[in-house]
Design a protein around this motif. Structure first.
Motif, PDB file in Angstrom:
ATOM      1  N   UNK A  93      44.277  56.397  38.688  1.00 47.46           N
ATOM      2  CA  UNK A  93      43.102  56.146  37.861  1.00 47.46           C
ATOM      3  C   UNK A  93      42.381  54.957  38.487  1.00 47.46           C
ATOM      4  N   UNK A  94      41.101  55.136  38.755  1.00 48.15           N
ATOM      5  CA  UNK A  94      40.312  54.091  39.394  1.00 48.15           C
ATOM      6  C   UNK A  94      39.435  53.409  38.348  1.00 48.15           C
ATOM      7  N   UNK A  95      39.458  52.082  38.392  1.00 48.35           N
ATOM      8  CA  UNK A  95      38.707  51.270  37.447  1.00 48.35           C
ATOM      9  C   UNK A  95      37.720  50.375  38.180  1.00 48.35           C
ATOM     10  N   UNK A  96      36.536  50.232  37.622  1.00 44.21           N
ATOM     11  CA  UNK A  96      35.649  49.188  38.115  1.00 44.21           C
ATOM     12  C   UNK A  96      35.756  47.998  37.163  1.00 44.21           C
ATOM     13  N   UNK A  97      35.467  46.838  37.704  1.00 40.25           N
ATOM     14  CA  UNK A  97      35.604  45.613  36.930  1.00 40.25           C
ATOM     15  C   UNK A  97      34.559  44.599  37.396  1.00 40.25           C
ATOM     16  N   UNK A  98      34.254  43.663  36.504  1.00 36.35           N
ATOM     17  CA  UNK A  98      33.233  42.652  36.795  1.00 36.35           C
ATOM     18  C   UNK A  98      33.748  41.269  36.441  1.00 36.35           C
ATOM     19  N   UNK A  99      33.340  40.305  37.230  1.00 38.70           N
ATOM     20  CA  UNK A  99      33.639  38.912  36.909  1.00 38.70           C
ATOM     21  C   UNK A  99      32.446  38.053  37.343  1.00 38.70           C
ATOM     22  N   UNK A 100      32.328  36.911  36.692  1.00 40.58           N
ATOM     23  CA  UNK A 100      31.305  35.964  37.127  1.00 40.58           C
ATOM     24  C   UNK A 100      31.798  35.264  38.395  1.00 40.58           C
ATOM     25  N   UNK A 101      30.903  34.831  39.253  1.00 41.23           N
ATOM     26  CA  UNK A 101      31.307  34.252  40.543  1.00 41.23           C
ATOM     27  C   UNK A 101      32.215  33.033  40.443  1.00 41.23           C
ATOM     28  N   UNK A 102      32.114  32.285  39.350  1.00 46.07           N
ATOM     29  CA  UNK A 102      32.894  31.065  39.236  1.00 46.07           C
ATOM     30  C   UNK A 102      34.251  31.285  38.591  1.00 46.07           C
ATOM     31  N   UNK A 103      34.523  32.493  38.136  1.00 44.83           N
ATOM     32  CA  UNK A 103      35.784  32.784  37.470  1.00 44.83           C
ATOM     33  C   UNK A 103      36.677  33.639  38.364  1.00 44.83           C
ATOM     34  N   UNK A 104      37.979  33.377  38.430  1.00 43.89           N
ATOM     35  CA  UNK A 104      38.878  34.169  39.279  1.00 43.89           C
ATOM     36  C   UNK A 104      39.265  35.514  38.666  1.00 43.89           C
ATOM     37  N   UNK A 105      39.227  35.588  37.342  1.00 43.46           N
ATOM     38  CA  UNK A 105      39.715  36.825  36.725  1.00 43.46           C
ATOM     39  C   UNK A 105      38.538  37.753  36.396  1.00 43.46           C
TER      40      UNK A 105
END
Length: 119
Positions: A93-105
């Protein structure tokens, strides 16, 4: 906040290709670092690829390097994963994900799309 919806998964023969898409809505898509992850049967979720907010920088897991290409179209609020030379071990199962540039997670995740590669 951003909402993510993956599409494009399916059943493909080994050696074939698929292109996954991830449509984003909500806050400005271009402000996020985006990534693809996958979880195979009986396995933990693993990193596949990531792309910077501008698309100018990408990074891949060794297992997919040279076969997969991550890209984004900020005008269309869409992330892509072009997968070629697929192997049965790419089944997941493939997931896309997003994070803000300053956050590692990665704080935002889609629901996933199934990719099955048969030999």
């Amino acid at each position: 906040q951003v909402q993510l919806v993956e599409s494009g998964g399916g059943l493909v023969q080994a050696g074939g290709s698929l292109r996954l898409s991830c449509a984003a809505s909500g806050r400005t898509f271009s402000s996020y670092v985006m990534g693809w992850f996958r979880q195979g049967p009986g396995k933990e979720r693993e990193f596949v690829a990531t792309i910077s907010w501008s698309g100018g920088s990408t990074y891949y897991a060794d297992s997919v390097k040279g076969r997969f290409t991550i890209s984004r179209d900020n005008a269309k609020n869409t992330l892509y994963l072009q997968m070629s030379s697929l192997k049965p071990e790419d089944t997941a199962v493939y997931y896309c994900a997003a994070r803000t540039p300053l956050e590692p997670q990665y704080d935002y995740w889609g629901q996933g799309t199934q990719v099955t590669v048969y030999s």
